[in-house]
Design a protein around this motif. Sequence first.
Motif, PDB file in Angstrom:
ATOM      1  N   UNK A   1      54.843  38.182  40.675  1.00  0.00           N
ATOM      2  CA  UNK A   1      53.558  38.861  40.806  1.00  0.00           C
ATOM      3  C   UNK A   1      53.723  40.358  41.036  1.00  0.00           C
ATOM      4  N   UNK A   2      54.847  40.769  41.622  1.00  0.00           N
ATOM      5  CA  UNK A   2      55.099  42.194  41.809  1.00  0.00           C
ATOM      6  C   UNK A   2      55.219  42.921  40.485  1.00  0.00           C
ATOM      7  N   UNK A   3      55.802  42.254  39.508  1.00  0.00           N
ATOM      8  CA  UNK A   3      55.913  42.850  38.172  1.00  0.00           C
ATOM      9  C   UNK A   3      54.543  42.988  37.534  1.00  0.00           C
ATOM     10  N   UNK A   4      53.699  41.976  37.723  1.00  0.00           N
ATOM     11  CA  UNK A   4      52.331  42.046  37.200  1.00  0.00           C
ATOM     12  C   UNK A   4      51.587  43.207  37.853  1.00  0.00           C
ATOM     13  N   UNK A   5      51.671  43.310  39.193  1.00  0.00           N
ATOM     14  CA  UNK A   5      51.006  44.422  39.875  1.00  0.00           C
ATOM     15  C   UNK A   5      51.502  45.766  39.356  1.00  0.00           C
ATOM     16  N   UNK A   6      52.810  45.886  39.181  1.00  0.00           N
ATOM     17  CA  UNK A   6      53.359  47.140  38.676  1.00  0.00           C
ATOM     18  C   UNK A   6      52.814  47.503  37.310  1.00  0.00           C
ATOM     19  N   UNK A   7      52.705  46.501  36.436  1.00  0.00           N
ATOM     20  CA  UNK A   7      52.198  46.751  35.087  1.00  0.00           C
ATOM     21  C   UNK A   7      50.734  47.168  35.108  1.00  0.00           C
TER      22      UNK A   7
ATOM     23  N   UNK B   1      49.074  48.627  37.707  1.00  0.00           N
ATOM     24  CA  UNK B   1      48.966  49.950  38.318  1.00  0.00           C
ATOM     25  C   UNK B   1      49.427  51.051  37.365  1.00  0.00           C
ATOM     26  N   UNK B   2      50.375  50.740  36.507  1.00  0.00           N
ATOM     27  CA  UNK B   2      50.858  51.722  35.531  1.00  0.00           C
ATOM     28  C   UNK B   2      49.785  52.098  34.503  1.00  0.00           C
ATOM     29  N   UNK B   3      48.745  51.273  34.383  1.00  0.00           N
ATOM     30  CA  UNK B   3      47.674  51.560  33.419  1.00  0.00           C
ATOM     31  C   UNK B   3      46.629  52.524  33.969  1.00  0.00           C
TER      32      UNK B   3
ATOM     33  N   UNK C   1      44.463  55.543  35.060  1.00  0.00           N
ATOM     34  CA  UNK C   1      44.319  56.895  34.529  1.00  0.00           C
ATOM     35  C   UNK C   1      43.488  57.799  35.434  1.00  0.00           C
ATOM     36  N   UNK C   2      42.595  57.206  36.250  1.00  0.00           N
ATOM     37  CA  UNK C   2      41.688  58.031  37.034  1.00  0.00           C
ATOM     38  C   UNK C   2      41.691  57.678  38.521  1.00  0.00           C
ATOM     39  N   UNK C   3      41.599  56.376  38.843  1.00  0.00           N
ATOM     40  CA  UNK C   3      41.386  56.013  40.246  1.00  0.00           C
ATOM     41  C   UNK C   3      41.932  54.626  40.556  1.00  0.00           C
ATOM     42  N   UNK C   4      42.493  54.489  41.745  1.00  0.00           N
ATOM     43  CA  UNK C   4      42.875  53.195  42.293  1.00  0.00           C
ATOM     44  C   UNK C   4      42.305  53.103  43.707  1.00  0.00           C
ATOM     45  N   UNK C   5      41.530  52.087  43.982  1.00  0.00           N
ATOM     46  CA  UNK C   5      41.067  51.776  45.330  1.00  0.00           C
ATOM     47  C   UNK C   5      41.728  50.470  45.746  1.00  0.00           C
ATOM     48  N   UNK C   6      42.567  50.520  46.790  1.00  0.00           N
ATOM     49  CA  UNK C   6      43.334  49.338  47.202  1.00  0.00           C
ATOM     50  C   UNK C   6      43.090  49.024  48.669  1.00  0.00           C
TER      51      UNK C   6
ATOM     52  N   UNK D   1      53.709  56.641  41.492  1.00  0.00           N
ATOM     53  CA  UNK D   1      53.722  57.199  40.138  1.00  0.00           C
ATOM     54  C   UNK D   1      52.319  57.534  39.660  1.00  0.00           C
ATOM     55  N   UNK D   2      51.356  56.691  40.024  1.00  0.00           N
ATOM     56  CA  UNK D   2      49.966  56.964  39.648  1.00  0.00           C
ATOM     57  C   UNK D   2      49.492  58.261  40.307  1.00  0.00           C
ATOM     58  N   UNK D   3      49.762  58.410  41.603  1.00  0.00           N
ATOM     59  CA  UNK D   3      49.345  59.620  42.314  1.00  0.00           C
ATOM     60  C   UNK D   3      49.996  60.865  41.719  1.00  0.00           C
ATOM     61  N   UNK D   4      51.274  60.750  41.356  1.00  0.00           N
ATOM     62  CA  UNK D   4      51.995  61.909  40.809  1.00  0.00           C
ATOM     63  C   UNK D   4      51.482  62.304  39.428  1.00  0.00           C
ATOM     64  N   UNK D   5      50.900  61.371  38.696  1.00  0.00           N
ATOM     65  CA  UNK D   5      50.334  61.746  37.391  1.00  0.00           C
ATOM     66  C   UNK D   5      48.848  62.097  37.478  1.00  0.00           C
ATOM     67  N   UNK D   6      48.327  62.254  38.703  1.00  0.00           N
ATOM     68  CA  UNK D   6      46.973  62.760  38.891  1.00  0.00           C
ATOM     69  C   UNK D   6      45.919  61.726  39.192  1.00  0.00           C
TER      70      UNK D   6
END
Length: 211
Positions: free
Chosen positions: A66-72, A74-76, A78-83, A99-104
């Motif tokens: 499931x960690x691999x699924x989460x990683x995939x 989150x890698x998508x 582009x604008x926002x993640x609320x966790x 990585x998401x934060x570093x790409x904006x």
Amino acid sequence: RAILVGVLMTGAMLAFNRDPIQQFTAQLGKVRNAVTSEAFAADSQSAGAQPGWRDPYVYYAPISDLGKVDGQVLDQAKQRIDMAAYTISDFRVIDGLLNAALRGVKVRLYMDATQYTQFRSRGGRDVHAFNALITAPNIEIRLNGPGASWMHLKGYVVDGQVLRSGSANFTYSGEREQDNDLVLLPNADAIASFQRNFEIMWNRGNNQAVR
């Protein structure tokens, strides 16, 4: 390949006409169980998009990583993640957020204060990785207030397009070793429900701001 799973409605649900629970159950009738994380990637490649952006999917550990699924997923972003995370120590999840934060991507992370304190105090490579996350740009972290009950959710929304929910904590054991599930829902009502609850938690007056 992912396996199509039929979801049975209980007699109690049948008593409600157009009830949100009944509608949600009907939506879950489309759920397909990806028996391996490789099936996730294979379906994505063949369809030209991540599964979970179209149809609900359920993944089960320890059959799937499931960690691999989460990683995939989150890698998508582009604008926002609320966790909302009871705890985080799986490198794939930490790296996905970093990585998401570093790409904006704007990341808001709401955590259980007790688990956060225990995790930060123990040391280890995963704590060092989390420390890098704390200092990254584009991320806000808040904890539930003193004396509050557990913040026990393990979910997030990516770009308002897909909701991740389920029983699996964002830990190595929770994502790989224990009997847990991870549910991906592109359902607009489910996403809106999570976002409303997230805003309530995020804006509590006694929250503790990490940064």
